[in-house]
Design a protein around this motif. Structure first.
Motif, short mmCIF file in Angstrom:
data_model
loop_
_atom_site.label_atom_id
_atom_site.label_comp_id
_atom_site.label_asym_id
_atom_site.label_seq_id
_atom_site.Cartn_x
_atom_site.Cartn_y
_atom_site.Cartn_z
N ASP A 83 0.81 -1.22 0.00
CA ASP A 83 0.00 0.00 0.00
C ASP A 83 0.84 1.28 0.00
N ARG A 119 -5.00 3.93 1.05
CA ARG A 119 -6.06 3.19 1.73
C ARG A 119 -7.31 3.28 0.85
N GLN A 120 -7.88 2.16 0.53
CA GLN A 120 -9.08 2.09 -0.31
C GLN A 120 -8.89 2.83 -1.64
#
Length: 135
Positions: A83, A119-120
């Motif tokens: 990430d 994130r997302q």
């Protein structure tokens, strides 16, 4: 490299292109999570560094449009792992207004190391190490 990592690098490229094209305010918010944080380490323009939440990031993007006639980012390297994305970039800008000893119309150049956490599918954290060339 995974598809997720490729997508995240592409998002960083799109984000920097949007900045270079003068995108600001709410339109720029599409790249960030609502709780995004940007950390700027001390540099020539900001000797104490700083930390910005999303509202401040967007406000600063609006201010930047008033300070710069134009800006561009050239990505020299990009690497992703899970990430996180790390980018080395060269930034060039032309001032719209005087800044310190530089008159309006003067060129500025800097080398950036930028580290992003996603994130997302959006930027949750951006940490900048900005190295401005002498003026």
């Amino acid at each position: 490299m995974t598809e997720q990592e490729k997508t995240q690098i592409a998002l960083v490229r799109d984000y920097l292109a949007a900045l270079a094209n003068g995108e600001s305010g709410a339109a720029l918010g599409r790249f960030f999570t609502p709780d995004a944080l940007q950390i700027e380490l001390p540099n020539r323009l900001n000797p104490t560094g700083g930390q910005s939440d999303l509202a401040t990031i967007l406000q600063r993007s609006e201010q930047g449009k008033k300070l710069l006639q134009a800006q561009s980012y050239t990505i020299r390297s990009a690497i992703a792992r899970e990430d996180q994305v790390a980018v080395g970039a060269e930034w060039q800008a032309t001032l719209a207004v005087p800044l310190g000893p530089l008159p309006a119309g003067a060129a500025m150049k800097a080398h950036f190391a930028m580290f992003f956490v996603f994130r997302q599918g959006r930027i949750a954290l951006q940490r900048n190490y900005d190295c401005f060339e002498s003026w």
